[in-house]
Enzyme design. Structure first.
Site, mmCIF file in Angstrom:
data_model
loop_
_atom_site.group_PDB
_atom_site.id
_atom_site.type_symbol
_atom_site.label_atom_id
_atom_site.label_comp_id
_atom_site.label_asym_id
_atom_site.label_seq_id
_atom_site.Cartn_x
_atom_site.Cartn_y
_atom_site.Cartn_z
ATOM 1 N N ASP A 66 9.496 3.140 -0.142
ATOM 2 C CA ASP A 66 8.237 3.577 0.720
ATOM 3 C C ASP A 66 8.540 3.352 2.363
ATOM 4 O O ASP A 66 8.096 2.140 2.547
ATOM 5 C CB ASP A 66 6.969 3.064 0.169
ATOM 6 C CG ASP A 66 5.796 3.818 1.058
ATOM 7 O OD1 ASP A 66 6.173 4.530 2.001
ATOM 8 O OD2 ASP A 66 4.540 3.826 0.536
ATOM 9 N N TYR B 84 0.926 -1.351 0.130
ATOM 10 C CA TYR B 84 -0.144 0.024 -0.027
ATOM 11 C C TYR B 84 0.916 1.129 -0.062
ATOM 12 O O TYR B 84 1.820 1.311 0.684
ATOM 13 C CB TYR B 84 -0.892 0.198 1.126
ATOM 14 C CG TYR B 84 -1.752 1.336 1.206
ATOM 15 C CD1 TYR B 84 -2.834 1.325 0.434
ATOM 16 C CD2 TYR B 84 -1.481 2.242 2.427
ATOM 17 C CE1 TYR B 84 -3.708 2.681 0.528
ATOM 18 C CE2 TYR B 84 -2.387 3.520 2.654
ATOM 19 C CZ TYR B 84 -3.486 3.501 1.518
ATOM 20 O OH TYR B 84 -4.487 4.532 1.600
ATOM 21 N N LYS C 162 3.968 9.667 8.956
ATOM 22 C CA LYS C 162 3.711 9.436 10.194
ATOM 23 C C LYS C 162 4.795 9.659 11.264
ATOM 24 O O LYS C 162 4.688 10.761 12.222
ATOM 25 C CB LYS C 162 3.189 7.833 10.358
ATOM 26 C CG LYS C 162 2.454 7.409 9.422
ATOM 27 C CD LYS C 162 2.020 5.930 9.514
ATOM 28 C CE LYS C 162 1.380 5.306 8.140
ATOM 29 N NZ LYS C 162 0.439 4.279 8.673
HETATM 30 C C1 LIG Z 1 3.617 2.053 3.399
HETATM 31 C C2 LIG Z 1 2.590 3.477 3.442
HETATM 32 N N1 LIG Z 1 2.828 3.882 2.343
HETATM 33 C C3 LIG Z 1 1.873 5.116 2.379
HETATM 34 C C4 LIG Z 1 0.913 5.301 3.274
HETATM 35 C C5 LIG Z 1 -0.097 6.269 3.280
HETATM 36 O O1 LIG Z 1 -0.045 7.229 4.351
HETATM 37 P P1 LIG Z 1 -1.071 8.103 4.791
HETATM 38 O O2 LIG Z 1 -2.031 7.496 5.244
HETATM 39 O O3 LIG Z 1 -0.093 9.190 5.880
HETATM 40 O O4 LIG Z 1 -1.374 8.918 3.866
HETATM 41 C C6 LIG Z 1 0.884 4.243 4.464
HETATM 42 C C7 LIG Z 1 -0.310 4.402 5.457
HETATM 43 O O5 LIG Z 1 -0.413 3.364 6.104
HETATM 44 C C8 LIG Z 1 1.814 3.148 4.185
HETATM 45 O O6 LIG Z 1 1.649 2.295 5.284
#
Ligand SMILES: Cc1ncc(COP(=O)(O)O)c(C=O)c1O
Length: 427
Positions: free
Chosen positions: A237, A142, A265
């Site tokens: 990521d 994700y 986060k």
């Molecule tokens: C690996 C990863 N990338 C991107 C995101 C998206 O982050 P956000 O929820 O702050 O938009 C998440 C969210 O859990 C994530 O786990």
């Protein structure tokens, strides 16, 4: 009716599904969401006054525990000076210097407001830098909810992207190719098919959105090799792994270099912050230095920057935090795995550093297909048992548990014991 039930009823009238992010709904475990009133250290308290040992930690950022006194103080001090200026501040320079001086391959970093924004912007930068359009992502990974990345590609490795969500035009995902996590040959095949067209491969270096799936030995190294060979960028990521596996995130933990890294986060310590960074020659493409446009009214918000800066400074100044946290987590997850293995069904735990996931399957979970063999009904039953005992875990099989420095061995030991009783009774 409990206060949470009452609030949920009201929320459902005015907020889609009653929650502001789908993962907060408890639908898949047959429960209503609990509304949280406060959090401190390893605990959260709901609107009815029930206290839970929290293993979600706001989905990652609370690595030092909730309401850390130094972070709270920094935020209060920042608030006293005004909430937002829409202009440059010293704190933005300080946090960027901190990240660039300590994380490998990051010469420049741009602050944004969420992980979604960070990933979306990193992809745009990679496309701008390489002059190519296609991107490779992995099934079950994700990367936020931007259009081009909402692709699971259930129809197979080789197929061009098919959108996962209503409202995403097929045109937005036509350049998104999907590969199988932990399977280098699936990536190699895509490169052979599109040798000059792939701008970037984006990967969660530890896949933490299909439970927790660590990379097999050689997988990340192989991605690095393929990207270099075909002139594509490798994007880690690190919205989950950044500053969590260790200070240098997955790059440091696995010793593999990425071209671009995305954060979220954790770098805001609970405030809405994300960031993307990489080598100077790549990041110099970003506006106003270069032609790749990306902007944000509240990016680098002064209150959020103080929260993030304080957390990152604490983590940098106290490397023992990671050593102790990861060792504690190792003991906890090993204990939980032993408890789960009492079940006749062969349930087990995947874990790495402070991230872990209990799978309700006997199959080793190494990718999306094997993660999906987990029995979600059995998970829901376990969830209801452990939640009732006061342990707040994510209300979904395919999320990670996040341990923090605030959790004690004793508390975690009690949870493992409760798990032992539960899984023992299944035998
Ligand atoms: C690996 C990863 N990338 C991107 C995101 C998206 O982050 P956000 O929820 O702050 O938009 C998440 C969210 O859990 C994530 O786990």
């Amino acid at each position: 009716m409990s206060r949470s039930e009452e609030l949920f009823k009201r929320a459902c009238e005015v907020i889609p599904g009653g929650v502001n992010s789908p993962v907060r709904a408890f639908g898949s475990v047959g429960e209503n969401p609990r509304f949280i009133a406060s959090a401190d250290g390893g605990y959260m308290t709901d609107a009815d006054g029930k206290r839970y040992l929290d293993l979600v930690g706001s989905w990652g950022p609370m690595i030092l525990g909730h309401n850390h006194p130094e972070i709270r103080e920094a935020v209060i001090r920042a608030c006293e000076k005004g909430l937002s200026y829409g202009a440059a501040t010293e704190a933005e320079v300080e946090i960027a210097e901190l990240i660039c001086s300590t994380v490998r391959n990051i010469g420049m970093v741009r602050m944004v407001n969420s992980g979604t924004e960070a990933v979306m912007s990193a992809i745009r930068t990679a496309r701008g830098f390489t002059g190519r359009d296609k991107i490779v992502k992995f099934m079950g990974c994700y990367h936020g909810h931007s259009d081009a990345l909402l692709v699971q590609a259930g129809s197979g490795v080789m197929t061009a992207g098919v959108p996962d969500s209503a409202g995403v035009p097929a045109g937005c995902t036509k350049d998104t190719l999907s590969a199988v996590y932990n399977d280098l040959s699936s990536v190699e095949t895509l490169f052979e098919q599109f040798p000059q067209e792939i701008a970037a491969v984006i990967v969660e270096p530890v896949a933490a959105n299909m439970g927790v799936v660590p990379p097999k030995k050689g997988f990340l190294e192989g991605l690095r090799r393929l990207c270099t060979k075909y002139g594509a960028l490798l994007i880690f990521d690190e919205v989950i792994t950044g500053f969590r596996l260790g200070y240098e995130g997955a790059q440091g933990y696995f010793g593999v270099d990425a071209d671009l890294v995305t954060y979220g986060k954790i770098i805001g310590a609970g405030m809405p912050v994300g960031a993307y960074g990489g080598r100077k020659e790549i990041m110099s493409m970003v506006a106003p230095a270069g032609p790749v446009y990306q902007a944000g009214t509240l990016s680098g918000n002064p209150v959020a920057m103080q929260a993030g800066l304080t957390q990152l400074r604490i983590l940098k100044e106290h490397p023992e935090i990671y050593i102790e946290l990861n060792a504690k987590a190792d003991r906890f997850y090993t204990g939980l795995d032993a408890a789960a293995s009492k079940s006749p069904q062969g349930y087990h735990v995947n874990h790495i550093a402070s991230l872990g996931c209990l799978y309700f399957t006997k199959d080793p979970v190494v990718d999306y297909a094997s993660a999906k063999t987990s029995d979600t009904k059995a998970f829901a039953q376990w969830f209801r048992y452990i939640f009732e005992k006061g342990y707040y875990i994510a209300p979904s099989q395919f999320e990670a548990m996040f341990l923090s420095a605030a959790h004690t061995e004793e508390e975690l030991g009690k949870m493992a014991e409760a798990a032992g009783a539960y899984f023992g009774a299944l035998a």
